[in-house]
Design a protein around this motif. Sequence first.
Motif, PDB file in Angstrom:
ATOM      1  N   ALA A  21     -17.963 135.317 -15.538  1.00  0.00           N
ATOM      2  CA  ALA A  21     -17.326 135.607 -14.261  1.00  0.00           C
ATOM      3  C   ALA A  21     -16.010 136.312 -14.519  1.00  0.00           C
ATOM      4  O   ALA A  21     -15.613 136.521 -15.672  1.00  0.00           O
ATOM      5  N   GLU A  22     -15.304 136.633 -13.450  1.00  0.00           N
ATOM      6  CA  GLU A  22     -14.152 137.516 -13.533  1.00  0.00           C
ATOM      7  C   GLU A  22     -13.026 137.004 -14.428  1.00  0.00           C
ATOM      8  O   GLU A  22     -12.305 137.784 -15.026  1.00  0.00           O
ATOM      9  N   TYR A  23     -12.863 135.675 -14.554  1.00  0.00           N
ATOM     10  CA  TYR A  23     -11.731 135.139 -15.299  1.00  0.00           C
ATOM     11  C   TYR A  23     -12.129 134.411 -16.581  1.00  0.00           C
ATOM     12  O   TYR A  23     -11.298 133.763 -17.204  1.00  0.00           O
ATOM     13  N   GLY A  24     -13.391 134.474 -16.970  1.00  0.00           N
ATOM     14  CA  GLY A  24     -13.797 133.743 -18.160  1.00  0.00           C
ATOM     15  C   GLY A  24     -13.812 132.246 -17.902  1.00  0.00           C
ATOM     16  O   GLY A  24     -13.972 131.795 -16.776  1.00  0.00           O
ATOM     17  N   ASN A  25     -13.598 131.463 -18.950  1.00  0.00           N
ATOM     18  CA  ASN A  25     -13.670 130.011 -18.807  1.00  0.00           C
ATOM     19  C   ASN A  25     -12.599 129.360 -19.679  1.00  0.00           C
ATOM     20  O   ASN A  25     -12.692 129.357 -20.905  1.00  0.00           O
ATOM     21  N   VAL A  26     -11.587 128.810 -19.029  1.00  0.00           N
ATOM     22  CA  VAL A  26     -10.477 128.176 -19.738  1.00  0.00           C
ATOM     23  C   VAL A  26     -10.962 126.888 -20.404  1.00  0.00           C
ATOM     24  O   VAL A  26     -11.770 126.148 -19.849  1.00  0.00           O
ATOM     25  N   GLY A  27     -10.437 126.630 -21.602  1.00  0.00           N
ATOM     26  CA  GLY A  27     -10.792 125.408 -22.316  1.00  0.00           C
ATOM     27  C   GLY A  27     -11.817 125.597 -23.409  1.00  0.00           C
ATOM     28  O   GLY A  27     -12.183 124.644 -24.091  1.00  0.00           O
ATOM     29  N   ASP A  61     -23.172 120.015 -28.232  1.00  0.00           N
ATOM     30  CA  ASP A  61     -23.625 121.261 -28.849  1.00  0.00           C
ATOM     31  C   ASP A  61     -22.476 122.163 -29.295  1.00  0.00           C
ATOM     32  O   ASP A  61     -22.668 122.999 -30.180  1.00  0.00           O
ATOM     33  N   TYR A  62     -21.297 121.997 -28.689  1.00  0.00           N
ATOM     34  CA  TYR A  62     -20.222 122.963 -28.925  1.00  0.00           C
ATOM     35  C   TYR A  62     -18.899 122.282 -29.303  1.00  0.00           C
ATOM     36  O   TYR A  62     -17.853 122.542 -28.722  1.00  0.00           O
ATOM     37  N   ASN A  63     -18.979 121.390 -30.298  1.00  0.00           N
ATOM     38  CA  ASN A  63     -17.784 120.893 -30.972  1.00  0.00           C
ATOM     39  C   ASN A  63     -16.802 120.210 -30.023  1.00  0.00           C
ATOM     40  O   ASN A  63     -15.593 120.316 -30.169  1.00  0.00           O
ATOM     41  N   GLY A  64     -17.317 119.534 -28.998  1.00  0.00           N
ATOM     42  CA  GLY A  64     -16.457 118.789 -28.083  1.00  0.00           C
ATOM     43  C   GLY A  64     -15.872 119.584 -26.946  1.00  0.00           C
ATOM     44  O   GLY A  64     -14.974 119.103 -26.246  1.00  0.00           O
ATOM     45  N   THR A  65     -16.373 120.784 -26.694  1.00  0.00           N
ATOM     46  CA  THR A  65     -15.833 121.645 -25.647  1.00  0.00           C
ATOM     47  C   THR A  65     -15.912 120.979 -24.274  1.00  0.00           C
ATOM     48  O   THR A  65     -16.970 120.528 -23.844  1.00  0.00           O
ATOM     49  N   ILE A  66     -14.761 120.933 -23.568  1.00  0.00           N
ATOM     50  CA  ILE A  66     -14.681 120.474 -22.178  1.00  0.00           C
ATOM     51  C   ILE A  66     -13.957 121.580 -21.409  1.00  0.00           C
ATOM     52  O   ILE A  66     -12.726 121.647 -21.427  1.00  0.00           O
ATOM     53  N   PRO A  67     -14.680 122.455 -20.714  1.00  0.00           N
ATOM     54  CA  PRO A  67     -14.069 123.652 -20.127  1.00  0.00           C
ATOM     55  C   PRO A  67     -13.659 123.470 -18.671  1.00  0.00           C
ATOM     56  O   PRO A  67     -13.759 122.385 -18.096  1.00  0.00           O
TER      57      PRO A  67
END
Length: 662
Positions: free
Chosen positions: A607-613, A587-593
């Motif tokens: 959450a407090e730090y967002g989501n890297v990736g 759904d999101y262009n290959g995103t692996i977070p």
Amino acid sequence: MSHSNKPNATRTLIYIGIGVAISISGTFMSCNDKFVESQTVFDLPVNRTMQELLAGYDTDGDKKITKDDAPNKDYFLVSTKGDTVIIRNTYYLSNLLQELAIANENAQDTALITLRQIQEPPAERISRRIKTQFWDDLTRTIDEKGINRIMDDDKMHDERRRIYVPYDDQVGIAYFHNLQKRMPKLEVVVLPENITPEYVESINNMPGILALKIENNKGVPFVVPGGRFNEMYGWDSYFEGVGLIIDHRLDLAKGMVDNFCYQIRHYGKILNANRSYYLTRTQPPFLSSYIREVYAAMHPKDKKWLEECLATAITEYENVWMHSKRYTPATGLNRFYASGKGIPPETEPGHFKAVLQEYADRHKIAVEEFEELYKAGVIKDSTLDRYFTHDRTLRESGHDTSWRLDNIAADLNCVDINALLYKYEKDFEFLIGTYFKDSFTVNGKTYTSAYWSEKAADRRELMEKYMWDEKAGCFFDYNFKKEEITDYMSATNFFPLWAGLCTHEQAEKMVPILMSDLKAKGGILASTKESVEKYKTSEVQRQWDYPNGWAPHQMLLWKGLIDYGYEKEARELIYRWLWTITQNAVDYNGTIPEKYDVVNTTHKVYAEYGNVGTEFAYITKSGFGWMNASYQYGLSLLPQEYIQKLDNLENPDVVFGETKKQ
């Protein structure tokens, strides 16, 4: 619309919809029931086609084609044979954009892209890219070739490219002083022999990278988590190693074990990460498991390497865990405990504003002024000092942050650390008994497998005494200051399954609790909603809590379930997690977070730090380290029929029946 440069008067019209390609005559062309196995080739002008795709389908302007764009129109491609192909599917369009982005990276003006590439089954595509692209993009070295990639990130707060080298690493000192002659901006700092909290605090305004092993005039390679985590992290490295071994990258897995051993020998511990402000902080210990798994994969075996690594791991066990403040004599068990002074310098500005506000109000000054005076030592407050001891300890645990550990971490004998040290003891027992004729000497002390067997048995007994709640049927952290067991339901309570610590009778009680309390649609929860609601003191959403799920928890508990004979439960949890990764990537262009909200099965984590990736343009080049590993590990455990279900994106609640709502 993109056209081939090769005109052809005879054209077949092929429609690419949701999972199928249909010619105008109505004949289905399929692969694995859903995807076309076709060598149809498109010769595409790279830049023009990318711009067409973005203009027509990237409606929110984020340089990705995702579910959130969802334009309702067709995209036409003409093959080299003159066939016209119509694409109407977010996943296929994003795959096309990604393939063009790769060609653009390679400075290609045109690209030959096959229909098979556009329609590549999602599980196959994710796994292939992890194996062939992501690991390489996440690989770093601390040497002339690789130092700039780390030094140029935003964690270096000034123009100096500062590297700290241990006082007793003569090879490293010579190497970096020589490199300094060719890199004028490189500042080489030799660390003192005694690294105190006061010293570490004194260099907070002079951040730098910590040297790792130099061998044959090159830096020993390692894998970083990704995104802003552009250095070698402690427990991340073990989980990455699991994926690397599966993907036949033993070179990188072994390199990280070598760098761990370097850290123990020269910094005294495996570091939270190799940055200057982490010198007083370690991470959850996985070295013994890492050594075992790398050695098992070695062909031929290098027994000298095993001997050196085992000696170093035993040294870490004794010095870092058993003869330090991380050992609590009152219980005979262990805790996380990070020394240090003041506010953790790696945190974002304003992170502790709510905590500091209370103290600023007492002094009747602005919170910004209070923070500066506290940092300078003008204002002293033992209660606040203790809060930051707990906070640094929480970060050492790897679970930064969770309400489970908030303002209490240093007072807890946690289930996870004691389960991990039990695994150390059992690993030492196995390695000495299997490879060293039941006798192994380290620093003048001789160990036998029986010694480590007894140590493990003692720990199991103490954990059952202090941490096992018979009525609840689960292990819980123990507060040795209050002399009471806690009741916070966390995925860490189930680490004894992975460590092989619990009895089969205990497992029979624990597994139903895991499946009822911590199973969500998208995998295993970090903790329950009920525990968060009971213990939170504000509305801040802690990232290692409900509703989030994390790769290390999944990987450890899958193996624990399988080891205790719960293959059915493991299969379900593996599928749920891999489905979440796959669905989000489609759904999101290959995103692996970095992590997921496993209740809502989304990478959009608040959450407090967002989501890297999640921040990239056109194509993710590296995913996220332990997320990549969890995908490869999960696929290696999942029967083929379930991998086919993944490719079809079959909803796990349908595959496994209705589940408890989280």
